[in-house]
Design an enzyme around this catalytic site. Structure first.
Site, PDB file in Angstrom:
ATOM      1  N   ASP A  33      -0.901  -6.155  -0.206  1.00 55.93           N
ATOM      2  CA  ASP A  33      -1.642  -5.292   1.063  1.00 55.93           C
ATOM      3  C   ASP A  33      -3.531  -5.074   0.983  1.00 55.93           C
ATOM      4  O   ASP A  33      -3.713  -4.262   0.239  1.00 55.93           O
ATOM      5  CB  ASP A  33      -0.727  -3.699   0.917  1.00 55.93           C
ATOM      6  CG  ASP A  33       0.056  -3.784   1.660  1.00 55.93           C
ATOM      7  OD1 ASP A  33       0.059  -5.038   3.081  1.00 55.93           O
ATOM      8  OD2 ASP A  33       1.077  -3.334   2.164  1.00 55.93           O
TER       9      ASP A  33
ATOM     10  N   GLU B 220       9.329  -4.409  10.572  1.00 57.30           N
ATOM     11  CA  GLU B 220       9.520  -3.086   9.868  1.00 57.30           C
ATOM     12  C   GLU B 220      10.206  -2.295  10.791  1.00 57.30           C
ATOM     13  O   GLU B 220       9.317  -2.060  12.656  1.00 57.30           O
ATOM     14  CB  GLU B 220       8.562  -2.390   9.240  1.00 57.30           C
ATOM     15  CG  GLU B 220       8.827  -1.088   8.791  1.00 57.30           C
ATOM     16  CD  GLU B 220       7.793  -0.258   7.460  1.00 57.30           C
ATOM     17  OE1 GLU B 220       7.018  -1.532   7.330  1.00 57.30           O
ATOM     18  OE2 GLU B 220       8.312   0.941   7.400  1.00 57.30           O
TER      19      GLU B 220
ATOM     20  N   GLU C 280      -1.624  -5.524   8.130  1.00 59.84           N
ATOM     21  CA  GLU C 280      -0.299  -5.102   9.541  1.00 59.84           C
ATOM     22  C   GLU C 280      -1.050  -4.941  10.705  1.00 59.84           C
ATOM     23  O   GLU C 280      -2.056  -5.712  11.751  1.00 59.84           O
ATOM     24  CB  GLU C 280      -0.708  -3.157   9.538  1.00 59.84           C
ATOM     25  CG  GLU C 280       0.455  -2.798   8.511  1.00 59.84           C
ATOM     26  CD  GLU C 280       0.259  -1.985   8.084  1.00 59.84           C
ATOM     27  OE1 GLU C 280      -0.155  -0.953   8.801  1.00 59.84           O
ATOM     28  OE2 GLU C 280       0.480  -1.054   7.173  1.00 59.84           O
TER      29      GLU C 280
ATOM     30  N   LYS D 201      -1.056  -9.508   3.059  1.00 60.52           N
ATOM     31  CA  LYS D 201      -0.911  -8.978   4.037  1.00 60.52           C
ATOM     32  C   LYS D 201      -1.313  -7.942   4.917  1.00 60.52           C
ATOM     33  O   LYS D 201      -2.151  -6.929   3.960  1.00 60.52           O
ATOM     34  CB  LYS D 201       0.285  -7.760   3.720  1.00 60.52           C
ATOM     35  CG  LYS D 201       1.527  -7.576   4.552  1.00 60.52           C
ATOM     36  CD  LYS D 201       2.974  -6.608   4.748  1.00 60.52           C
ATOM     37  CE  LYS D 201       3.448  -5.916   3.771  1.00 60.52           C
ATOM     38  NZ  LYS D 201       2.457  -4.384   4.783  1.00 60.52           N
TER      39      LYS D 201
ATOM     40  N   ASP E 142       0.981  -1.133   0.099  1.00 61.52           N
ATOM     41  CA  ASP E 142      -0.318   0.227  -0.280  1.00 61.52           C
ATOM     42  C   ASP E 142       1.283   1.271   0.048  1.00 61.52           C
ATOM     43  O   ASP E 142       0.353   1.911   0.235  1.00 61.52           O
ATOM     44  CB  ASP E 142      -0.750   0.196   1.464  1.00 61.52           C
ATOM     45  CG  ASP E 142      -0.120  -0.301   2.784  1.00 61.52           C
ATOM     46  OD1 ASP E 142       0.730   0.050   2.441  1.00 61.52           O
ATOM     47  OD2 ASP E 142      -0.840   0.130   3.633  1.00 61.52           O
ATOM     48  N   SER E 143       2.259   0.707   0.117  1.00 65.83           N
ATOM     49  CA  SER E 143       3.278   2.161  -0.292  1.00 65.83           C
ATOM     50  C   SER E 143       2.925   2.928  -1.926  1.00 65.83           C
ATOM     51  O   SER E 143       3.427   3.943  -1.465  1.00 65.83           O
ATOM     52  CB  SER E 143       4.455   1.955   0.251  1.00 65.83           C
ATOM     53  OG  SER E 143       4.686   0.588  -1.119  1.00 65.83           O
TER      54      SER E 143
HETATM   55  O1  KIV Z   1       3.319  -1.050   1.843  1.00 65.93           O
HETATM   56  C1  KIV Z   1       4.632  -1.592   1.953  1.00 65.93           C
HETATM   57  O2  KIV Z   1       5.326  -1.605   0.966  1.00 65.93           O
HETATM   58  C2  KIV Z   1       5.288  -2.528   2.520  1.00 65.93           C
HETATM   59  C3  KIV Z   1       6.870  -2.443   3.043  1.00 65.93           C
HETATM   60  C4  KIV Z   1       6.815  -0.565   3.416  1.00 65.93           C
HETATM   61  C5  KIV Z   1       6.931  -3.855   4.265  1.00 65.93           C
HETATM   62  O3  KIV Z   1       4.087  -2.953   3.505  1.00 65.93           O
END
Ligand code: KIV
EC number: 2.1.2.11
Length: 273
Positions: A88, A187, A120, A118, A49-50
């Site tokens: 994500d 992280e 969090e 994924k 989600d970056s």
């Molecule tokens: O969203 C992302 O790129 C991430 C990484 C920083 C692990 O979750």
């Protein structure tokens, strides 16, 4: 007749089995073309989600939606062949209840055909991780610095800098591993804590700013390529693409302005790059 693709993609159980083995290589990608490049060298591709920061210029990942993740997840699946693609779950798509998380994860898996999701969070997400894992959804955890919680954390500071603050982060990793996650992103935590977590859980840890003590590493592709205007301090740069791209654009602008631009005979001749 079933249609089988010639190249077999890596699976979540295969990554899970890499605990204490060959380090897991993972990078982010959000596009078909970068996915094709990353796919040649990585075990897993994270559609992170970056993308909210990198592609859309948001300050945080909070505004990212499920539809945005699905669109880019589909692009990455089209561009890659052998890597496990992990998508994500964005903020707000899974924290409400385990049923909400299941519905969002099913949409991601059905609409992108990725191999895992994924999410969090530690202890508070353990029940959800178990619910999804028991229902056929491989889950990668994410503990330590969890950027989706920026509004309660207050900053993107490294976690677990003092030994006194290690216990909750360790408990988070253990809870998610025991709930059935096949691996866990750790992280921005100090090296001794990353080592302790890696030694105490049965699934691989994938570090980002968490030292070489982890079972694998992940970085945001644009950060390691030198393409992000701002990257975390811990990122080692393997390229300096920002200035290279700017130079190429400046060359193009110069050619256009000086009328040195190629004629139609060149334009219609497609060159393979
Ligand atoms: O969203 C992302 O790129 C991430 C990484 C920083 C692990 O979750």
């Amino acid at each position: 007749m079933s249609v089988q693709s010639a190249v077999k993609r890596k699976t979540a159980p295969e990554l899970r089995a890499r605990k204490n083995g060959e380090p897991i290589v993972m990078l982010t990608s959000y596009h078909a073309h970068t996915a094709a490049l990353v796919d040649k060298h990585c075990d897993a591709i994270l559609v992170g989600d970056s993308l909210g920061n990198v592609m859309h210029g948001f300050e945080t990942t909070v505004p990212v939606t499920l539809d945005m993740m699905i669109l880019q997840g589909r692009a990455v699946m089209r561009g890659s062949r052998q890597a496990l693609v992990v998508v994500d779950m964005p903020f707000g798509s899974y924290e409400g209840s385990r049923e909400q998380a299941f519905a969002s994860a099913v949409r991601i898996m059905k609409e992108t055909l990725c191999g895992a999701v994924k999410l969090e969070g530690g202890v508070r997400m353990a029940e959800t991780v178990a619910f999804l894992s028991e229902r056929g959804i491989p889950v990668m955890g994410h503990v330590g610095l969890t950027p989706q919680s920026i509004n309660t954390l207050g900053s993107f500071r490294a976690q677990g800098r003092e030994e006194a603050s290690w216990a909750p982060i360790e408990a988070d990793a253990k809870a998610i591993a025991e709930a059935g996650a096949f691996s866990i992103v750790v992280e921005a935590v100090a090296e001794p804590l990353a080592r302790k977590i890696t030694q105490s859980i049965a699934v691989p840890t994938i570090g980002i700013g968490a030292s070489a003590a982890c079972d694998g590493q992940v970085l945001v592709l644009e950060d390691m390529l030198g393409l992000s205007p701002r990257a975390p301090k811990f990122v080692r740069r393997y390229g300096n693409l920002g200035p290279m791209i700017e130079e190429a654009i400046a060359g193009y602008a110069r050619d256009v302005k000086s009328r040195a631009f190629p004629g139609p005979e060149h334009v219609y001749e497609m060159k393979k790059t």
